[in-house]
Design a protein around this motif. Sequence first.
Motif, PDB file in Angstrom:
ATOM      1  N   ALA A  41       0.978  -1.119   0.060  1.00  0.00           N
ATOM      2  CA  ALA A  41      -0.003  -0.229  -0.013  1.00  0.00           C
ATOM      3  C   ALA A  41       0.890   1.308   0.012  1.00  0.00           C
ATOM      4  N   GLY A  42       1.891   1.269   0.543  1.00  0.00           N
ATOM      5  CA  GLY A  42       2.728   2.278   0.889  1.00  0.00           C
ATOM      6  C   GLY A  42       3.460   2.778  -0.549  1.00  0.00           C
ATOM      7  N   LYS A  43       3.791   1.702  -1.291  1.00  0.00           N
ATOM      8  CA  LYS A  43       4.260   2.036  -2.594  1.00  0.00           C
ATOM      9  C   LYS A  43       3.389   2.325  -3.525  1.00  0.00           C
ATOM     10  N   SER A  44       2.017   1.665  -3.486  1.00  0.00           N
ATOM     11  CA  SER A  44       0.930   1.697  -4.604  1.00  0.00           C
ATOM     12  C   SER A  44       0.218   2.878  -4.222  1.00  0.00           C
ATOM     13  N   ASP A  45       0.181   3.577  -3.028  1.00  0.00           N
ATOM     14  CA  ASP A  45      -1.099   4.427  -2.687  1.00  0.00           C
ATOM     15  C   ASP A  45      -2.256   3.975  -3.050  1.00  0.00           C
ATOM     16  N   ASP A  46      -2.638   2.785  -3.012  1.00  0.00           N
ATOM     17  CA  ASP A  46      -3.636   1.823  -3.318  1.00  0.00           C
ATOM     18  C   ASP A  46      -4.693   1.550  -2.296  1.00  0.00           C
ATOM     19  N   LEU A  47      -5.678   1.907  -1.926  1.00  0.00           N
ATOM     20  CA  LEU A  47      -6.579   1.497  -0.819  1.00  0.00           C
ATOM     21  C   LEU A  47      -6.729  -0.093  -0.795  1.00  0.00           C
ATOM     22  N   ASN A  48      -6.933  -0.525  -2.025  1.00  0.00           N
ATOM     23  CA  ASN A  48      -7.155  -2.187  -2.074  1.00  0.00           C
ATOM     24  C   ASN A  48      -5.917  -3.010  -1.443  1.00  0.00           C
ATOM     25  N   GLN A  49      -4.768  -2.297  -1.128  1.00  0.00           N
ATOM     26  CA  GLN A  49      -3.450  -3.025  -0.800  1.00  0.00           C
ATOM     27  C   GLN A  49      -3.512  -2.848   0.818  1.00  0.00           C
ATOM     28  N   THR A  50      -4.483  -2.305   1.347  1.00  0.00           N
ATOM     29  CA  THR A  50      -4.534  -2.183   2.889  1.00  0.00           C
ATOM     30  C   THR A  50      -5.832  -2.436   3.376  1.00  0.00           C
ATOM     31  N   VAL A  51      -6.074  -2.184   4.489  1.00  0.00           N
ATOM     32  CA  VAL A  51      -7.410  -2.265   5.115  1.00  0.00           C
ATOM     33  C   VAL A  51      -7.923  -0.840   5.255  1.00  0.00           C
ATOM     34  N   ASN A  52      -9.128  -0.865   4.848  1.00  0.00           N
ATOM     35  CA  ASN A  52     -10.000   0.251   5.039  1.00  0.00           C
ATOM     36  C   ASN A  52     -10.437   0.634   6.185  1.00  0.00           C
ATOM     37  N   TYR A  53     -10.065   1.919   7.106  1.00  0.00           N
ATOM     38  CA  TYR A  53     -10.450   2.138   8.314  1.00  0.00           C
ATOM     39  C   TYR A  53     -11.962   2.360   8.645  1.00  0.00           C
ATOM     40  N   ALA A  54     -12.702   2.727   7.576  1.00  0.00           N
ATOM     41  CA  ALA A  54     -14.291   2.764   7.839  1.00  0.00           C
ATOM     42  C   ALA A  54     -14.746   1.466   7.897  1.00  0.00           C
ATOM     43  N   LEU A  55     -14.239   0.444   7.173  1.00  0.00           N
ATOM     44  CA  LEU A  55     -14.594  -0.959   7.245  1.00  0.00           C
ATOM     45  C   LEU A  55     -14.154  -1.658   8.632  1.00  0.00           C
ATOM     46  N   VAL A  56     -13.321  -1.271   9.298  1.00  0.00           N
ATOM     47  CA  VAL A  56     -12.713  -1.574  10.622  1.00  0.00           C
ATOM     48  C   VAL A  56     -13.885  -1.147  11.387  1.00  0.00           C
ATOM     49  N   LEU A  79     -14.880  -9.606  18.203  1.00  0.00           N
ATOM     50  CA  LEU A  79     -14.281  -8.652  17.349  1.00  0.00           C
ATOM     51  C   LEU A  79     -12.747  -9.293  16.632  1.00  0.00           C
ATOM     52  N   ALA A  80     -12.012  -9.695  17.246  1.00  0.00           N
ATOM     53  CA  ALA A  80     -10.713 -10.488  16.991  1.00  0.00           C
ATOM     54  C   ALA A  80     -10.977 -11.161  15.714  1.00  0.00           C
ATOM     55  N   ASN A  81     -12.017 -12.202  15.953  1.00  0.00           N
ATOM     56  CA  ASN A  81     -12.396 -13.039  14.813  1.00  0.00           C
ATOM     57  C   ASN A  81     -12.934 -12.562  13.577  1.00  0.00           C
ATOM     58  N   ALA A  82     -13.700 -11.610  13.727  1.00  0.00           N
ATOM     59  CA  ALA A  82     -14.268 -10.880  12.708  1.00  0.00           C
ATOM     60  C   ALA A  82     -13.447 -10.199  11.883  1.00  0.00           C
ATOM     61  N   LEU A  83     -12.458  -9.434  12.632  1.00  0.00           N
ATOM     62  CA  LEU A  83     -11.413  -8.767  11.788  1.00  0.00           C
ATOM     63  C   LEU A  83     -10.718  -9.664  11.092  1.00  0.00           C
ATOM     64  N   LEU A  84      -9.999 -10.618  11.643  1.00  0.00           N
ATOM     65  CA  LEU A  84      -9.138 -11.706  10.826  1.00  0.00           C
ATOM     66  C   LEU A  84     -10.094 -12.350   9.534  1.00  0.00           C
ATOM     67  N   GLU A  85     -11.240 -12.548   9.839  1.00  0.00           N
ATOM     68  CA  GLU A  85     -12.369 -13.026   8.686  1.00  0.00           C
ATOM     69  C   GLU A  85     -12.385 -12.215   7.621  1.00  0.00           C
ATOM     70  N   ALA A  86     -12.715 -10.743   7.957  1.00  0.00           N
ATOM     71  CA  ALA A  86     -13.154  -9.825   7.015  1.00  0.00           C
ATOM     72  C   ALA A  86     -11.960  -9.366   6.108  1.00  0.00           C
ATOM     73  N   PHE A  87     -10.522  -9.383   6.744  1.00  0.00           N
ATOM     74  CA  PHE A  87      -9.655  -8.676   6.206  1.00  0.00           C
ATOM     75  C   PHE A  87      -8.478  -9.734   5.995  1.00  0.00           C
TER      76      PHE A  87
END
Length: 122
Positions: A41-56, A79-87
């Motif tokens: 994400a840092g190299k590409s500046d692409d949200l699809n390469q990281t985690v969207n904070y709004a979705l967190v 919450l921990a399980n949901a985060l690992l599953e969602a992302f």
Amino acid sequence: MDKILVQGMAFYGYHGVFAEENKLGQRFYADVTLEMDTRPAGKSDDLNQTVNYALVYETAKDILEGESVQLVETLTERLANALLEAFPIIDACTVKIIKPDPPIPGHYEAVAVEIRREREGV
């Protein structure tokens, strides 16, 4: 390992051992730390390469404002399980749920539960 921190998320939920907590509800706060490689994400500046904070936030909201449970430990685990599953990009996460002003005798600022969970095979 790189970390993304999403801190101070505030929610109103109906969780607790006492009937009044389930009827009246109360505030809960959540902090999460997501462990992952942020270089793509840092190299590409692409949200699809990281985690969207709004979705967190939305994931946390679904858990903390959702189905009533008795224990903060249960909220934290869910919450921990949901985060690992969602992302799938997340290798591990640390979740802290804070319950301010718990209905127990004496003067307490808050109670909190913090856990760290890793994706299997990491």
